[in-house]
Design an enzyme around this catalytic site. Structure first.
Site, PDB file in Angstrom:
ATOM      1  N   PHE B  39     -25.870  -0.343  -2.269  1.00 43.20           N
ATOM      2  CA  PHE B  39     -27.087  -1.152  -2.228  1.00 43.20           C
ATOM      3  C   PHE B  39     -27.056  -2.042  -0.992  1.00 43.20           C
ATOM      4  CE2 PHE B  39     -26.310   0.077  -6.569  1.00 43.20           C
ATOM      5  CZ  PHE B  39     -27.570   0.431  -7.037  1.00 43.20           C
ATOM      6  N   VAL B  77     -22.394  -3.156  -3.913  1.00 40.98           N
ATOM      7  CA  VAL B  77     -23.375  -4.038  -3.290  1.00 40.98           C
ATOM      8  C   VAL B  77     -22.773  -4.574  -1.997  1.00 40.98           C
ATOM      9  CG1 VAL B  77     -24.703  -6.156  -3.624  1.00 40.98           C
ATOM     10  CG2 VAL B  77     -24.172  -4.696  -5.592  1.00 40.98           C
ATOM     11  N   CYS B  78     -23.498  -4.473  -0.893  1.00 44.95           N
ATOM     12  CA  CYS B  78     -22.982  -4.951   0.398  1.00 44.95           C
ATOM     13  C   CYS B  78     -22.785  -6.464   0.372  1.00 44.95           C
ATOM     14  CB  CYS B  78     -23.933  -4.586   1.530  1.00 44.95           C
ATOM     15  SG  CYS B  78     -23.480  -5.394   3.085  1.00 44.95           S
ATOM     16  N   VAL B  79     -21.600  -6.904   0.728  1.00 46.71           N
ATOM     17  CA  VAL B  79     -21.274  -8.334   0.650  1.00 46.71           C
ATOM     18  C   VAL B  79     -22.124  -9.169   1.602  1.00 46.71           C
ATOM     19  CG1 VAL B  79     -19.290  -8.096   2.249  1.00 46.71           C
ATOM     20  CG2 VAL B  79     -19.420 -10.039   0.700  1.00 46.71           C
ATOM     21  N   ALA B  82     -25.655  -9.308   0.386  1.00 48.91           N
ATOM     22  CA  ALA B  82     -25.691 -10.065  -0.864  1.00 48.91           C
ATOM     23  C   ALA B  82     -25.594 -11.569  -0.605  1.00 48.91           C
ATOM     24  CB  ALA B  82     -24.558  -9.611  -1.782  1.00 48.91           C
TER      25      ALA B  82
END
Lengths: 131, 119
Positions: B39, B77-79, B82
């Site tokens: 994501f 989820v991409c840090v 995010a």
């Protein structure tokens, strides 16, 4: 950025990744966040090509000044790509023509490709990611 | 075949997450593997467990969580994306995890296909 250290997925596989940049540099976040993926992919020692088409060609124009809209100017990053071994930069001729742009308007050296040449280049890729 | 899936848009505003989910489910039903979904951009909002859509509508985030529980799909989820958007470990739905963009690149390297859903 610690992410930029050499990375390896352990397989030693090198694939051809094309990043297709279709959007203007500002107005949406796609260009900025797309560039992050390009840099990480280069850090994985993959064979990276970047294509600029449609409004994406505006990402490379000279004289971008984003102060007035209070948004970070990341256009210098394109000039630094060479340092990450990202040297294959292509722009779409028709997109340039439609916007009255020539190579002289761009901040980096690029190859200008016709639609047919672009199609051939795309067909050679293992992975195409579009932003 | 192994499919990696990239979701670039948030839930409800955009069709991307719905189509990606239906694609993933269909691929699994056909006997393919979907080891991971990544994501990125506003796609990170799919991971929020704080979303409470009306009961007569689908719950996009919960649907991903269930797919992961049923089929072992890794929801990443991409840090960086995010952090920009306030998605932290504290608000993650079941079976989502936060990690780096390297997880996306790995999908491209290791899987047969990487399929992008977004604008």
């Amino acid at each position: 950025m610690s992410d930029m250290d050499e990375m390896d997925d352990g397989s030693g596989v090198v694939k051809k990744f094309m990043f297709l940049n279709r959007k203007a540099p500002h107005g949406t976040v796609y260009a900025l966040e797309g560039l992050e993926v390009v840099l990480i992919t280069a850090a994985f020692d993959q064979d990276v090509s970047m294509v600029f088409t449609d409004d994406g060609v505006y990402q490379l124009i000279k004289g971008i000044d984003s102060k007035g809209i209070e948004v970070k100017d990341f256009s210098k990053t394109y000039r630094a790509l060479e340092g990450y071994d990202v040297e294959k930069l292509y722009v779409d001729q028709a997109s340039m023509d439609a916007r009255g742009l020539t190579e002289d308007d761009l901040i980096v050296d690029v190859a200008v490709l016709s639609v047919d040449e672009m199609a051939n280049l795309m067909a050679e890729q293992d992975v195409v990611i579009s932003f | 075949m192994q499919f990696g899936i990239l979701v670039n848009e948030g839930p409800y505003t955009h069709q991307a997450s719905d189509t990606a989910y239906l694609f993933a489910r269909a691929a699994i039903e056909k006997g393919h593997k979907v080891p991971r979904v990544f994501f990125y951009h506003d796609g990170v909002y799919n991971a929020s467990r704080l979303a409470t859509p009306p009961q007569d509508d689908r719950n996009v985030g919960a649907r991903w969580s269930k797919l992961a529980a049923d089929h072992g799909v890794d929801l990443v989820v991409c840090v960086a994306a995010a952090q920009r958007r306030g998605i932290t470990d504290g608000v993650l739905g079941d079976n989502f995890r936060i990690s780096g963009l390297g997880q996306l690149v790995e999908m491209g390297i290791q899987y047969d296909r990487l399929v992008t859903f977004g604008d």
